[in-house]
Design a protein around this motif. Structure first.
Motif, mmCIF file in Angstrom:
data_model
loop_
_atom_site.group_PDB
_atom_site.id
_atom_site.type_symbol
_atom_site.label_atom_id
_atom_site.label_comp_id
_atom_site.label_asym_id
_atom_site.label_seq_id
_atom_site.Cartn_x
_atom_site.Cartn_y
_atom_site.Cartn_z
ATOM 1 N N THR A 64 0.709 -1.128 0.011
ATOM 2 C CA THR A 64 -0.243 0.395 -0.287
ATOM 3 C C THR A 64 0.951 1.155 0.069
ATOM 4 N N ARG A 65 1.889 1.062 0.608
ATOM 5 C CA ARG A 65 2.714 2.226 0.859
ATOM 6 C C ARG A 65 3.863 2.348 0.635
ATOM 7 N N GLY A 66 4.235 1.257 0.492
ATOM 8 C CA GLY A 66 5.513 1.092 -0.478
ATOM 9 C C GLY A 66 6.438 0.869 1.070
ATOM 10 N N ALA A 67 6.581 0.429 2.279
ATOM 11 C CA ALA A 67 7.176 -0.053 3.512
ATOM 12 C C ALA A 67 7.875 -0.882 2.628
ATOM 13 N N SER A 68 9.299 -0.642 2.889
ATOM 14 C CA SER A 68 10.129 -1.932 2.939
ATOM 15 C C SER A 68 11.658 -1.815 3.383
ATOM 16 N N GLY A 69 12.271 -2.349 3.461
ATOM 17 C CA GLY A 69 13.709 -2.850 4.232
ATOM 18 C C GLY A 69 13.144 -3.350 5.711
ATOM 19 N N TYR A 70 14.165 -3.235 6.012
ATOM 20 C CA TYR A 70 14.061 -3.272 8.061
ATOM 21 C C TYR A 70 14.116 -1.278 9.102
ATOM 22 N N LEU A 71 13.161 -1.692 9.442
ATOM 23 C CA LEU A 71 13.729 -0.765 10.813
ATOM 24 C C LEU A 71 14.679 -1.528 12.003
ATOM 25 N N ASN A 72 15.510 -0.971 12.206
ATOM 26 C CA ASN A 72 16.550 -1.520 12.982
ATOM 27 C C ASN A 72 16.612 -0.329 13.856
ATOM 28 N N LEU A 73 15.942 -1.179 14.512
ATOM 29 C CA LEU A 73 15.198 -1.054 16.272
ATOM 30 C C LEU A 73 17.186 -1.420 17.387
ATOM 31 N N HIS A 74 18.023 -0.007 17.699
ATOM 32 C CA HIS A 74 18.532 -0.593 18.467
ATOM 33 C C HIS A 74 18.328 0.208 19.718
ATOM 34 N N GLN A 75 19.147 -0.522 21.006
ATOM 35 C CA GLN A 75 18.831 -0.385 22.156
ATOM 36 C C GLN A 75 19.824 -0.442 23.217
ATOM 37 N N CYS A 76 20.035 1.411 23.479
ATOM 38 C CA CYS A 76 21.063 1.101 24.607
ATOM 39 C C CYS A 76 21.106 1.420 26.115
ATOM 40 N N ALA A 77 21.639 0.053 27.115
ATOM 41 C CA ALA A 77 21.703 0.278 28.536
ATOM 42 C C ALA A 77 22.959 1.039 29.280
ATOM 43 N N TYR A 78 22.590 1.704 29.927
ATOM 44 C CA TYR A 78 23.588 2.532 30.980
ATOM 45 C C TYR A 78 22.944 2.429 32.294
ATOM 46 N N TYR A 79 24.220 2.439 33.102
ATOM 47 C CA TYR A 79 23.987 2.235 34.929
ATOM 48 C C TYR A 79 24.813 3.486 35.304
ATOM 49 N N ALA A 80 24.913 3.259 36.613
ATOM 50 C CA ALA A 80 25.567 4.059 37.058
ATOM 51 C C ALA A 80 26.439 2.990 37.549
ATOM 52 N N SER A 81 25.885 1.848 38.705
ATOM 53 C CA SER A 81 25.921 1.018 39.116
ATOM 54 C C SER A 81 24.930 -0.721 38.230
ATOM 55 N N SER A 82 26.098 -1.272 39.372
ATOM 56 C CA SER A 82 25.256 -2.715 38.863
ATOM 57 C C SER A 82 23.884 -3.007 39.430
ATOM 58 N N LEU A 83 23.353 -1.875 40.149
ATOM 59 C CA LEU A 83 22.037 -2.292 40.517
ATOM 60 C C LEU A 83 21.427 -1.112 41.147
ATOM 61 N N ASP A 84 21.602 -0.345 40.503
ATOM 62 C CA ASP A 84 21.886 1.350 40.650
ATOM 63 C C ASP A 84 21.165 1.972 39.351
ATOM 64 N N ASP A 85 20.852 2.770 39.381
ATOM 65 C CA ASP A 85 19.860 3.898 37.932
ATOM 66 C C ASP A 85 20.309 3.348 36.833
ATOM 67 N N HIS A 86 19.771 2.471 36.398
ATOM 68 C CA HIS A 86 20.121 2.171 34.686
ATOM 69 C C HIS A 86 18.720 3.145 34.366
ATOM 70 N N PHE A 87 18.900 3.724 32.645
ATOM 71 C CA PHE A 87 18.079 4.031 31.652
ATOM 72 C C PHE A 87 18.517 3.630 30.488
ATOM 73 N N ASN A 88 17.720 3.469 29.372
ATOM 74 C CA ASN A 88 18.332 3.224 28.411
ATOM 75 C C ASN A 88 17.498 4.593 27.279
#
Length: 260
Positions: free
Chosen positions: A46-70
Protein backbone atom coordinates in the motif's frame (compact mmCIF):
# COMPACT_ATOMS: atom_id res chain seq x y z
CA UNK A 1 32.26 11.34 44.11
CA UNK A 2 30.25 9.98 41.21
CA UNK A 3 26.98 10.86 42.92
CA UNK A 4 27.99 14.55 43.39
CA UNK A 5 29.06 14.72 39.75
CA UNK A 6 25.76 13.21 38.60
CA UNK A 7 23.72 15.73 40.61
CA UNK A 8 25.67 18.66 39.20
CA UNK A 9 25.03 17.33 35.70
CA UNK A 10 21.25 17.06 35.92
CA UNK A 11 20.19 19.83 38.38
CA UNK A 12 20.47 22.72 35.89
CA UNK A 13 18.08 21.10 33.43
CA UNK A 14 15.40 20.39 36.04
CA UNK A 15 14.54 24.08 36.30
CA UNK A 16 13.64 24.31 32.63
CA UNK A 17 11.81 20.99 32.32
CA UNK A 18 8.34 22.40 33.00
CA UNK A 19 8.78 25.08 30.36
CA UNK A 20 10.00 22.54 27.85
CA UNK A 21 6.95 20.35 28.49
CA UNK A 22 4.64 23.30 27.86
CA UNK A 23 6.41 24.07 24.60
CA UNK A 24 6.23 20.45 23.51
CA UNK A 25 2.51 20.20 24.11
CA UNK A 26 1.60 21.48 20.66
CA UNK A 27 3.62 18.85 18.74
CA UNK A 28 2.24 16.32 16.29
CA UNK A 29 0.70 13.41 18.21
CA UNK A 30 -1.20 11.56 15.53
CA UNK A 31 -0.78 9.97 12.16
CA UNK A 32 -2.54 11.13 8.99
CA UNK A 33 -5.29 8.75 7.92
CA UNK A 34 -4.96 6.86 4.67
CA UNK A 35 -7.74 5.55 2.41
CA UNK A 36 -9.05 2.03 2.47
CA UNK A 37 -6.76 -0.64 1.12
CA UNK A 38 -8.18 -2.52 -1.92
CA UNK A 39 -8.23 -6.26 -1.39
CA UNK A 40 -6.84 -5.99 2.15
CA UNK A 41 -3.27 -5.42 0.99
CA UNK A 42 -0.58 -4.99 3.62
CA UNK A 43 1.68 -2.02 4.29
CA UNK A 44 4.39 -3.03 1.86
CA UNK A 45 1.97 -3.10 -1.07
CA UNK A 46 0.00 0.00 0.00
CA UNK A 47 2.55 2.59 1.04
CA UNK A 48 5.79 1.03 -0.17
CA UNK A 49 7.10 0.21 3.31
CA UNK A 50 10.16 -1.94 2.75
CA UNK A 51 13.56 -2.79 4.12
CA UNK A 52 14.34 -2.95 7.82
CA UNK A 53 13.66 -0.74 10.79
CA UNK A 54 16.80 -1.45 12.83
CA UNK A 55 15.71 -0.58 16.35
CA UNK A 56 18.78 -0.22 18.59
CA UNK A 57 18.46 -0.37 22.37
CA UNK A 58 21.31 1.00 24.49
CA UNK A 59 21.43 0.52 28.26
CA UNK A 60 23.47 2.51 30.79
CA UNK A 61 23.87 2.41 34.55
CA UNK A 62 25.69 4.12 37.41
CA UNK A 63 26.31 0.78 39.20
CA UNK A 64 25.07 -2.76 38.81
CA UNK A 65 21.77 -2.36 40.68
CA UNK A 66 21.45 1.41 40.69
CA UNK A 67 20.06 3.94 38.19
CA UNK A 68 19.72 2.17 34.88
CA UNK A 69 18.25 3.92 31.87
CA UNK A 70 17.91 3.25 28.15
CA UNK A 71 18.11 5.18 24.90
CA UNK A 72 16.59 4.17 21.57
CA UNK A 73 17.40 7.29 19.58
CA UNK A 74 20.35 9.62 20.09
CA UNK A 75 19.44 12.27 22.70
CA UNK A 76 19.00 15.76 21.32
CA UNK A 77 21.49 17.26 23.77
CA UNK A 78 24.01 14.53 24.62
CA UNK A 79 25.49 12.34 21.89
CA UNK A 80 27.41 10.30 24.45
CA UNK A 81 24.26 8.16 24.72
CA UNK A 82 23.86 7.69 20.95
CA UNK A 83 22.17 4.75 19.26
CA UNK A 84 22.23 3.31 15.75
CA UNK A 85 18.46 3.20 15.18
CA UNK A 86 17.76 3.67 11.46
CA UNK A 87 16.06 2.40 8.32
CA UNK A 88 18.22 0.24 6.08
CA UNK A 89 18.05 -2.30 3.28
CA UNK A 90 19.99 -4.70 5.51
CA UNK A 91 19.39 -6.17 8.96
CA UNK A 92 21.66 -5.00 11.78
CA UNK A 93 22.78 -7.68 14.23
CA UNK A 94 24.77 -5.70 16.81
CA UNK A 95 23.63 -2.65 18.75
CA UNK A 96 25.61 0.56 18.14
CA UNK A 97 25.75 2.51 21.41
CA UNK A 98 27.58 5.55 22.74
CA UNK A 99 30.16 5.37 25.52
CA UNK A 100 28.13 7.20 28.18
CA UNK A 101 29.46 10.08 30.28
CA UNK A 102 31.82 8.22 32.58
CA UNK A 103 29.36 8.14 35.47
CA UNK A 104 26.73 6.20 33.53
CA UNK A 105 28.44 3.52 31.46
CA UNK A 106 27.14 0.98 28.91
CA UNK A 107 25.60 -2.32 30.05
CA UNK A 108 26.20 -4.58 27.02
CA UNK A 109 24.16 -7.47 28.43
CA UNK A 110 21.06 -5.25 28.19
CA UNK A 111 21.83 -3.79 24.75
CA UNK A 112 19.88 -5.17 21.84
CA UNK A 113 18.90 -4.61 18.22
CA UNK A 114 15.73 -5.74 16.47
CA UNK A 115 15.78 -5.77 12.66
CA UNK A 116 12.09 -5.39 11.84
CA UNK A 117 11.12 -6.38 8.30
CA UNK A 118 8.67 -3.64 7.31
CA UNK A 119 7.21 -5.72 4.50
CA UNK A 120 6.15 -8.50 6.86
CA UNK A 121 2.76 -7.08 7.81
CA UNK A 122 0.47 -4.10 8.24
CA UNK A 123 1.24 -3.19 11.87
CA UNK A 124 4.41 -2.17 13.62
CA UNK A 125 3.69 -3.35 17.16
CA UNK A 126 6.04 -1.41 19.45
CA UNK A 127 6.04 -2.96 22.92
CA UNK A 128 7.55 -1.21 25.91
CA UNK A 129 8.38 -3.25 29.00
CA UNK A 130 9.29 -1.38 32.17
CA UNK A 131 11.15 -3.18 34.97
CA UNK A 132 11.48 -1.95 38.54
CA UNK A 133 13.64 -2.75 41.56
CA UNK A 134 12.02 -1.43 44.70
CA UNK A 135 15.09 -1.79 46.93
CA UNK A 136 16.90 0.98 45.04
CA UNK A 137 13.90 2.58 43.27
CA UNK A 138 15.67 1.66 40.02
CA UNK A 139 13.86 1.10 36.72
CA UNK A 140 14.65 0.57 33.07
CA UNK A 141 12.77 0.04 29.82
CA UNK A 142 13.14 -2.45 26.96
CA UNK A 143 11.64 -2.15 23.48
CA UNK A 144 13.58 -5.10 22.08
CA UNK A 145 14.81 -8.23 23.81
CA UNK A 146 18.34 -7.65 25.18
CA UNK A 147 21.01 -9.63 23.37
CA UNK A 148 22.42 -10.99 26.62
CA UNK A 149 19.40 -11.48 28.89
CA UNK A 150 16.11 -12.82 27.51
CA UNK A 151 14.43 -12.41 30.90
CA UNK A 152 13.69 -8.82 29.81
CA UNK A 153 12.12 -9.81 26.49
CA UNK A 154 9.45 -7.82 24.62
CA UNK A 155 6.94 -8.64 21.89
CA UNK A 156 7.93 -5.87 19.45
CA UNK A 157 7.28 -7.09 15.90
CA UNK A 158 5.74 -6.39 12.48
CA UNK A 159 2.63 -8.44 11.75
CA UNK A 160 -0.88 -8.31 10.27
CA UNK A 161 -2.35 -8.37 13.80
CA UNK A 162 -2.84 -5.30 15.99
CA UNK A 163 -1.48 -5.99 19.48
CA UNK A 164 -2.81 -3.79 22.27
CA UNK A 165 -1.17 -5.45 25.30
CA UNK A 166 2.59 -5.85 25.78
CA UNK A 167 4.28 -9.22 26.09
CA UNK A 168 7.07 -8.81 28.64
CA UNK A 169 9.57 -11.17 30.20
CA UNK A 170 9.48 -11.90 33.96
CA UNK A 171 12.66 -10.01 34.83
CA UNK A 172 15.40 -11.48 36.99
CA UNK A 173 13.73 -11.41 40.42
CA UNK A 174 15.43 -8.16 41.40
CA UNK A 175 13.96 -6.10 38.57
CA UNK A 176 10.35 -7.17 37.95
CA UNK A 177 7.73 -6.01 35.40
CA UNK A 178 5.93 -2.74 36.12
CA UNK A 179 2.58 -2.81 34.26
CA UNK A 180 1.80 0.86 34.91
CA UNK A 181 4.67 1.99 32.68
CA UNK A 182 4.54 -0.87 30.16
CA UNK A 183 2.49 -0.56 26.99
CA UNK A 184 1.88 -1.69 23.41
CA UNK A 185 1.47 0.72 20.49
CA UNK A 186 0.19 -0.86 17.24
CA UNK A 187 1.13 1.53 14.42
CA UNK A 188 -0.58 1.10 11.05
CA UNK A 189 2.10 1.16 8.37
CA UNK A 190 -0.49 2.17 5.75
CA UNK A 191 -1.07 5.58 7.36
CA UNK A 192 2.18 7.36 6.57
CA UNK A 193 5.68 7.29 5.17
CA UNK A 194 7.66 7.95 8.37
CA UNK A 195 7.99 6.61 11.90
CA UNK A 196 8.38 9.47 14.37
CA UNK A 197 10.00 7.79 17.37
CA UNK A 198 9.66 10.01 20.46
CA UNK A 199 11.99 9.32 23.40
CA UNK A 200 11.13 10.91 26.75
CA UNK A 201 13.64 10.61 29.61
CA UNK A 202 12.77 11.58 33.18
CA UNK A 203 14.83 11.95 36.36
CA UNK A 204 14.02 11.98 40.07
CA UNK A 205 16.50 14.09 42.03
CA UNK A 206 15.16 12.66 45.28
CA UNK A 207 15.55 9.02 44.20
CA UNK A 208 18.59 9.58 41.94
CA UNK A 209 16.81 7.54 39.28
CA UNK A 210 16.13 7.88 35.55
CA UNK A 211 13.34 6.36 33.45
CA UNK A 212 12.64 6.31 29.70
CA UNK A 213 9.32 6.23 27.85
CA UNK A 214 8.77 5.73 24.09
CA UNK A 215 5.33 4.09 24.03
CA UNK A 216 2.28 5.48 25.89
CA UNK A 217 1.42 3.33 28.92
CA UNK A 218 -1.42 3.29 31.49
CA UNK A 219 0.28 6.10 33.44
CA UNK A 220 -0.43 8.97 31.03
CA UNK A 221 1.87 11.35 32.93
CA UNK A 222 4.68 9.75 30.93
CA UNK A 223 2.95 9.68 27.55
CA UNK A 224 4.84 10.19 24.29
CA UNK A 225 4.05 11.32 20.74
CA UNK A 226 5.40 8.27 18.87
CA UNK A 227 3.44 7.97 15.61
CA UNK A 228 3.43 7.10 11.93
CA UNK A 229 2.76 10.07 9.65
CA UNK A 230 3.77 11.80 6.43
CA UNK A 231 5.07 14.64 8.63
CA UNK A 232 8.62 14.90 10.02
CA UNK A 233 8.38 15.56 13.76
CA UNK A 234 11.25 17.73 15.01
CA UNK A 235 10.75 17.90 18.77
CA UNK A 236 9.62 15.27 21.26
CA UNK A 237 6.09 15.29 22.67
CA UNK A 238 6.33 14.17 26.30
CA UNK A 239 4.15 14.04 29.38
CA UNK A 240 5.04 16.22 32.34
CA UNK A 241 5.97 13.39 34.69
CA UNK A 242 4.56 13.00 38.20
CA UNK A 243 6.28 15.95 39.87
CA UNK A 244 9.00 13.74 41.34
CA UNK A 245 10.20 12.31 38.04
CA UNK A 246 10.50 15.31 35.71
CA UNK A 247 11.41 15.53 32.05
CA UNK A 248 15.10 15.86 31.10
CA UNK A 249 15.17 17.69 27.73
CA UNK A 250 18.91 16.97 27.36
CA UNK A 251 18.24 13.23 27.00
CA UNK A 252 14.87 13.40 25.26
CA UNK A 253 14.60 13.40 21.47
CA UNK A 254 12.59 12.49 18.41
CA UNK A 255 13.89 10.67 15.34
CA UNK A 256 11.87 10.71 12.12
CA UNK A 257 12.68 7.51 10.25
CA UNK A 258 11.61 6.81 6.66
CA UNK A 259 9.75 3.55 6.15
CA UNK A 260 11.16 2.77 2.72
Amino acid sequence: MKRRTSRRLWRPVLAVAVGMVAAMGTGNTGAQAAGATPGGETAGATRGASGYLNLHQCAYYASSLDDHFNTFVTPSGDGRYSTGTKHSATADTTAACGAGNGNHVPVPILHGVEALNLGAGRYLNLQQCDYYRSASTDRFTTLVTPSGDGRYSTGTKVSNSKETSPTCGPGNGNHVPNPGLSGSLPLDLTTGSRLNLHQCVYYSERLKSHMTSVVPAPDKRYTTGTNISDTVDTRPVCGAGNGDYVLIPLLSAVKSIPLS
